[in-house]
Design a protein around this motif. Structure first.
Motif, PDB file in Angstrom:
ATOM      1  N   GLY A   1       0.689  -1.229   0.053  1.00 20.34           N
ATOM      2  CA  GLY A   1      -0.028  -0.071  -0.035  1.00 20.34           C
ATOM      3  C   GLY A   1       0.714   1.226  -0.026  1.00 20.34           C
ATOM      4  N   GLU A   2       2.076   1.288  -0.606  1.00 19.29           N
ATOM      5  CA  GLU A   2       2.992   2.470  -0.596  1.00 19.29           C
ATOM      6  C   GLU A   2       3.017   3.129  -2.026  1.00 19.29           C
ATOM      7  N   PRO A   3       3.319   4.332  -2.102  1.00 20.11           N
ATOM      8  CA  PRO A   3       3.244   4.831  -3.253  1.00 20.11           C
ATOM      9  C   PRO A   3       4.884   4.402  -4.027  1.00 20.11           C
ATOM     10  N   PRO A   4       4.332   4.309  -5.393  1.00 16.78           N
ATOM     11  CA  PRO A   4       5.694   4.011  -6.142  1.00 16.78           C
ATOM     12  C   PRO A   4       6.802   5.165  -5.924  1.00 16.78           C
ATOM     13  N   HIS A   5       8.042   4.741  -6.108  1.00 15.37           N
ATOM     14  CA  HIS A   5       9.153   5.776  -5.965  1.00 15.37           C
ATOM     15  C   HIS A   5      10.295   5.143  -7.071  1.00 15.37           C
ATOM     16  N   ASP A   6      11.133   5.944  -7.324  1.00 18.54           N
ATOM     17  CA  ASP A   6      12.249   5.523  -8.268  1.00 18.54           C
ATOM     18  C   ASP A   6      13.036   4.407  -7.426  1.00 18.54           C
TER      19      ASP A   6
END
Length: 112
Positions: free
Chosen positions: A63-68
Motif C-alpha cells: 500500500g505504499e506509493p511508487p518511487h524511483d
C-alpha cells in the motif's frame, strides 16, 4: 496442502530462485554483465528491470506509493535483485509469488 502451506512453499521457492540468480549476477564478469540478451541491452539491464518490477510490486502490495528504483550500475544488480526479491516475498500472496517466480526464472534463462 493448505493455502497457507502452499504460500509458504511458494515464498521459499521464490526466495531460493532470487538468491540463486542474485549470486549468478554477483559472480558474473563485466563482459557478461554488459552482453546483450533478447529484449534487453544487457544482462545487467534484464536484472535491473526484474529488480524494479519486484520492488514496485512490493510497494503496491504494502500500500505504499511508487518511487524511483536507482540504477546503481551493473555490479550492483545482484544485490538490488536480492533486496527487491526479499522485500516482495515479505508482502506478497500466493498468486503474486507464483507470477514473480516465473519472472525470475525467465530472467535466469536469459543470463545463462
Amino acid at each position: 496442502m493448505s493455502a497457507e502451506l502452499r504460500t509458504s512453499a511458494d515464498r521459499s521457492a521464490l526466495l531460493d530462485a532470487v538468491e540463486r540468480l542474485a549470486d549468478r549476477y554477483r559472480a558474473m564478469p563485466q563482459s557478461r554483465l554488459l552482453g546483450a540478451v533478447p529484449g534487453h541491452p544487457s544482462r545487467a539491464a534484464a536484472g535491473l528491470a526484474l529488480a524494479r518490477q519486484l520492488a514496485a510490486a512490493a510497494l503496491a502490495a504494502a500500500g505504499e506509493p511508487p518511487h524511483d528504483f536507482p540504477d546503481a550500475g551493473p555490479f550492483a544488480v545482484g544485490d538490488q535483485l536480492a533486496v527487491a526479491g526479499h522485500e516482495f516475498a515479505a508482502v506478497a500472496d500466493g498468486p503474486q509469488l507464483a507470477e514473480a517466480l516465473a519472472a525470475v526464472l525467465a530472467v535466469a534463462g536469459l543470463v545463462d
